[in-house]
Design a protein around this motif. Structure first.
Motif, PDB file in Angstrom:
ATOM      1  N   SER A  28      -3.614   4.933  -1.114  1.00 28.56           N
ATOM      2  CA  SER A  28      -4.294   6.422  -1.446  1.00 28.56           C
ATOM      3  C   SER A  28      -4.345   7.527  -1.588  1.00 28.56           C
ATOM      4  CB  SER A  28      -4.667   6.645   0.772  1.00 28.56           C
ATOM      5  OG  SER A  28      -4.134   6.717   1.107  1.00 28.56           O
ATOM      6  N   HIS A  30       0.889  11.342  -0.348  1.00 28.13           N
ATOM      7  CA  HIS A  30       0.254  13.130  -0.575  1.00 28.13           C
ATOM      8  C   HIS A  30       1.053  14.317  -0.618  1.00 28.13           C
ATOM      9  CE1 HIS A  30      -2.316  16.421   2.048  1.00 28.13           C
ATOM     10  NE2 HIS A  30      -0.948  16.159   2.765  1.00 28.13           N
ATOM     11  N   HIS A  44      -6.833  15.402   4.047  1.00 24.51           N
ATOM     12  CA  HIS A  44      -5.633  14.684   4.526  1.00 24.51           C
ATOM     13  C   HIS A  44      -5.848  14.656   6.001  1.00 24.51           C
ATOM     14  CE1 HIS A  44      -2.665  11.659   4.416  1.00 24.51           C
ATOM     15  NE2 HIS A  44      -2.182  12.515   5.378  1.00 24.51           N
ATOM     16  N   ASP A  59       5.250   6.196   2.335  1.00 24.17           N
ATOM     17  CA  ASP A  59       5.010   6.696   1.612  1.00 24.17           C
ATOM     18  C   ASP A  59       5.728   6.490   0.146  1.00 24.17           C
ATOM     19  OD1 ASP A  59       4.055   8.917   3.278  1.00 24.17           O
ATOM     20  OD2 ASP A  59       6.209   9.090   4.357  1.00 24.17           O
ATOM     21  N   GLN A  77       1.033   5.606   0.345  1.00 17.55           N
ATOM     22  CA  GLN A  77       0.139   6.790   0.253  1.00 17.55           C
ATOM     23  C   GLN A  77       1.119   7.816  -0.327  1.00 17.55           C
ATOM     24  OE1 GLN A  77      -0.820   8.880   4.392  1.00 17.55           O
ATOM     25  NE2 GLN A  77       1.297  10.067   3.778  1.00 17.55           N
ATOM     26  N   SER A  81      -4.462  11.628  -1.492  1.00 20.12           N
ATOM     27  CA  SER A  81      -5.580  12.484  -1.126  1.00 20.12           C
ATOM     28  C   SER A  81      -5.946  13.375  -2.367  1.00 20.12           C
ATOM     29  CB  SER A  81      -4.756  13.196   0.233  1.00 20.12           C
ATOM     30  OG  SER A  81      -4.086  13.769  -0.967  1.00 20.12           O
ATOM     31  N   THR A 121      -6.634   9.209   7.352  1.00 21.20           N
ATOM     32  CA  THR A 121      -4.895   9.939   7.622  1.00 21.20           C
ATOM     33  C   THR A 121      -3.589   9.417   8.557  1.00 21.20           C
ATOM     34  OG1 THR A 121      -6.373  12.260   6.719  1.00 21.20           O
ATOM     35  CG2 THR A 121      -4.711  12.480   8.490  1.00 21.20           C
ATOM     36  N   GLU A 122      -2.567   9.285   7.881  1.00 21.16           N
ATOM     37  CA  GLU A 122      -1.951   8.825   8.614  1.00 21.16           C
ATOM     38  C   GLU A 122      -2.191   7.425   9.519  1.00 21.16           C
ATOM     39  OE1 GLU A 122       1.689   9.978   7.902  1.00 21.16           O
ATOM     40  OE2 GLU A 122       0.286  11.934   7.061  1.00 21.16           O
ATOM     41  N   ARG A 144      -8.431   4.138   4.315  1.00 19.05           N
ATOM     42  CA  ARG A 144      -7.475   4.790   4.865  1.00 19.05           C
ATOM     43  C   ARG A 144      -7.735   5.582   5.687  1.00 19.05           C
ATOM     44  NH1 ARG A 144      -3.711   8.221   4.445  1.00 19.05           N
ATOM     45  NH2 ARG A 144      -2.151   7.568   5.341  1.00 19.05           N
ATOM     46  N   TYR A 198       0.970  -0.545  -0.323  1.00 22.30           N
ATOM     47  CA  TYR A 198       0.319   0.110   0.227  1.00 22.30           C
ATOM     48  C   TYR A 198       1.047   1.319  -0.082  1.00 22.30           C
ATOM     49  CZ  TYR A 198      -2.242   4.118   2.778  1.00 22.30           C
ATOM     50  OH  TYR A 198      -2.622   5.398   2.921  1.00 22.30           O
ATOM     51  N   GLU A 229     -10.511   7.989   1.305  1.00 24.87           N
ATOM     52  CA  GLU A 229      -9.285   8.254   2.679  1.00 24.87           C
ATOM     53  C   GLU A 229     -10.235  10.129   3.485  1.00 24.87           C
ATOM     54  OE1 GLU A 229      -6.069  11.180   3.111  1.00 24.87           O
ATOM     55  OE2 GLU A 229      -5.576   9.513   1.302  1.00 24.87           O
TER      56      GLU A 229
END
Length: 535
Positions: free
Chosen positions: A71, A11, A109, A242, A9, A73, A145-146, A143, A7, A105
């Motif tokens: 994901s 953003h 974010h 990330d 992220q 944002s 945020t963070e 998921r 996965y 999400e």
């Protein structure tokens, strides 16, 4: 067949420009266009586009055996459209393969789940709509945020229609248990949880290029051997990263792209693992146990808690000041206000105010525009002060417009009623002027009483009638109209209201303060007309 769940992220916040005290009220432009454009384009060229092309090649080579999830944002998607459309196009190519899952999400974010359930749910729906619009598929996994999660947040997520969620495999939550199983929420067993294997994830994200690390250099062959050390009863290994780890945090010169390109071949050759997406894995496995998380966890720092964003007085003050505005912002229909409200909620703004030492602090130096957390706080609060002023002025303007549309002109009202009275009561020899005067005296007071009477019928409705009424009446309108009513009348009304409506109404009335008399009358007139049409 066991699964690896990759996965990523994606953003990037809208970074704020230097905004000084004397800018408050003078300028409403908050964002550093140059910084935002240059950083997004730089990261797209170094990380997003080359990594997306690499993943497209792996999907082409291995087909259904290789899958990943993202994901992205809403804030990042907005900036891709503005500054890096080629990056967005490459994500669309990945979506077209069918081997990539896009997760839901919060749009901004944000940390809304910790403070404002209504805002949280609104942002999740807005983000899901955006993902569906761009990539043609509506998210089915979530998921936050963070990777922030708690039992309460999990319940909200399940209520939004998601039955699988990603979070951190925090040691203080799992204890002796392994993250390499599917779990479920202790508060709602129907919500399945995939927990991050932080050891393997951080080996790639943080330690990959660290030459003092005892395991350096990390190769695909070595990584696949580590996978084989897990007990064969452990069905899933969750590697959550990330996306900027590839090419930005770990530069291309470190060999990070070559590592990722070689990994599937080594995994297929030396292990019993395949690659799967969160929804795919959750549909095949059953939870082995419930996980109870009474206090929020995240994937940040060694503590795996919220102190990266809400760990000092500056962060708390900024956070509370922002979300105290929520109800007023919801009353505004101004697009610029709504846009800035979203962008100012981004968690990064609070992260920049953190005063503790981070285990991953070096990574965030790439993107932190401030030299100190105090500078970040002052800049943010200057912008927030200007934003608060705009919101309040906009709401006052909207109320004035409402008054002009909803409050009848008393003179013309009396004239109209006088004419009606003359035609009904005056004989043919009555003089028009006399009739007018008599009519005015006759109808002025009863007309006022009639409007008040219509509004007061609200307090005498049965429970079912009241339910029908509140379904039609905006809660904001009702809150304004009750401001100076006697407490016993308000209490009588509250007893017949649905619990959730009652709670929201009380909260709104506290926030509204003391509006002008004309404003209250405007809303009462509006409700009176509504009641006339219903009963």
């Amino acid at each position: 067949m066991r699964s690896i769940c990759f996965y990523f992220q994606v953003h990037q916040p809208f970074r704020l420009r230097t905004y000084r005290f004397f800018d408050i009220g003078a300028s409403h432009h908050y964002y550093d266009e140059y910084q935002n454009r240059s950083i997004v384009r730089r990261v797209a060229e170094r990380s997003y586009i080359p990594m997306n092309n690499l993943l497209l090649g792996l999907i082409s080579e291995y087909g259904a055996s290789f899958r990943v999830s993202f994901s992205i944002s809403g804030i990042a998607l907005d900036q891709f459209e503005m500054y890096a459309p080629e990056a967005l196009a490459s994500f669309k190519k990945l979506a077209a393969t069918g081997n990539v899952e896009f997760l839901a999400e919060t749009y901004a974010h944000s940390l809304a789940a910790l403070k404002d359930p209504e805002e949280f749910k609104s942002q999740v729906r807005k983000h899901a709509d955006r993902i569906e619009q761009l990539f043609g598929v509506r998210p089915t996994a979530f998921r936050n945020t963070e990777l922030i999660y708690s039992d309460y947040i999990g319940s909200m997520v399940y209520d939004l229609g998601y039955n699988v969620m990603l979070t951190e495999g925090a040691k203080h939550i799992l204890g002796w248990k392994s993250p390499n199983f599917l779990y479920c929420s202790g508060a709602n067993p129907k919500l399945k949880l995939l927990l991050r294997n932080y050891q393997l994830s951080d080996d790639i994200a943080f330690r990959f290029s660290n030459q003092s690390w005892i395991e350096w250099p990390l190769t695909a062959e070595k990584f696949s051997k580590w996978l084989n050390t897990f007990d064969k009863n452990q069905p899933v290994v969750n590697i959550f990263l990330d996306y900027e780890s590839f090419g930005e945090h770990q530069w291309a010169e470190t060999g990070i792209f070559e590592f990722m390109k070689a990994l599937p071949k080594q995994v297929f050759a030396n292990t019993g693992f395949k690659f799967g997406t969160p929804s795919q894995i959750a549909s095949k496995l059953q939870p082995v146990a419930a996980v109870n998380v009474p206090h929020p966890i995240s994937w940040a720092d060694e503590e795996r808690d919220l102190t990266a964003w809400l760990g000092n007085e500056m962060q708390d003050e900024a956070f509370e000041s922002l979300y105290n505005l929520a109800q007023k912002v919801r009353m505004s229909n101004n697009n610029e206000i709504q846009k800035d409200w979203l962008y100012l909620q981004t968690s990064d703004h609070f992260y920049y105010m953190c005063t503790k030492w981070f285990s991953d602090g070096a990574v965030h130096k790439y993107f932190n525009p401030y030299s100190t957390p105090y500078e970040a706080f002052i800049n943010y609060m200057n912008i927030l002060s200007d934003f608060i002023g705009r919101v309040e002025r906009m709401n006052e303007q909207q109320l004035e417009e409402t008054e002009s549309y909803n409050i009848p002109d008393p003179a013309s009202f009396l004239k109209k009623q006088a004419k009606t009275t003359i035609s009904a009561t005056a004989g043919p020899d009555k003089k028009k002027a006399t009739g007018k005067k008599a009519g005015a005296k006759a109808v002025a007071k009863p007309a006022e009483k009639k409007e008040e009477g219509n509004f007061n019928t609200l307090f005498n409705l049965s429970k079912n009638e009241l339910k029908a009424a509140v379904d039609k009446i905006d809660i904001k309108d009702l809150a304004f109209s009750l401001i100076d009513k006697a407490e016993d009348e308000i209490e009588k009304l509250r007893k017949n209201l649905p619990a959730a409506y009652h709670k929201e109404l009380s909260k709104l009335m506290k926030e509204l303060g003391k509006p002008r008399k004309a404003t209250i009358e405007a809303y009462r007139t509006k409700i009176s007309e509504m009641l006339k049409s219903l009963f």
